[in-house]
Design a protein around this motif. Sequence first.
Motif, mmCIF file in Angstrom:
data_model
loop_
_atom_site.group_PDB
_atom_site.id
_atom_site.type_symbol
_atom_site.label_atom_id
_atom_site.label_comp_id
_atom_site.label_asym_id
_atom_site.label_seq_id
_atom_site.Cartn_x
_atom_site.Cartn_y
_atom_site.Cartn_z
ATOM 1 N N THR A 59 0.854 -1.176 0.000
ATOM 2 C CA THR A 59 0.000 0.000 0.000
ATOM 3 C C THR A 59 0.893 1.230 0.000
ATOM 4 O O THR A 59 1.697 1.411 0.919
ATOM 5 N N PRO A 60 0.806 2.048 -1.045
ATOM 6 C CA PRO A 60 1.640 3.257 -1.065
ATOM 7 C C PRO A 60 1.168 4.248 -0.010
ATOM 8 O O PRO A 60 -0.019 4.374 0.249
ATOM 9 N N VAL A 61 2.127 4.918 0.593
ATOM 10 C CA VAL A 61 1.813 5.943 1.576
ATOM 11 C C VAL A 61 1.743 7.266 0.846
ATOM 12 O O VAL A 61 2.713 7.685 0.219
ATOM 13 N N THR A 62 0.599 7.886 0.895
ATOM 14 C CA THR A 62 0.469 9.185 0.235
ATOM 15 C C THR A 62 0.977 10.244 1.192
ATOM 16 O O THR A 62 0.600 10.295 2.355
#
Length: 109
Positions: free
Chosen positions: A28-31
């Motif tokens: 899950t990319p961290v925005t």
Amino acid sequence: MNDNDTGAHVRALPVKARRDLGTERILTPVTGGRCFHRHGYLVDERAVEVTCATCHEKLSPTWVLLQLAYEENRWHALHERYQDEMRRLAERERTKCQHCGQLTRISRR
């Protein structure tokens, strides 16, 4: 042997396709927030940590080093273009007058 027979046998894998993927995620990319971490860094030599000077988020020292390398490369490219333009302008002796349209000497003060 016919043209379609290659001699290899195709075997189905014993894996069933999942129809419902669900909500499970592996990555899950961290925005990030609003800070792009471009306005300075606070370097702690003892702890070997780098912190953004704006938002005070801890940053990867390798990432910071890459950002500095990219910035230095951009600066050198810009400086080289500037030097090329100055050499090109130094070679010119005349330019077209914007008022009368005739060629006039360039002043070298």
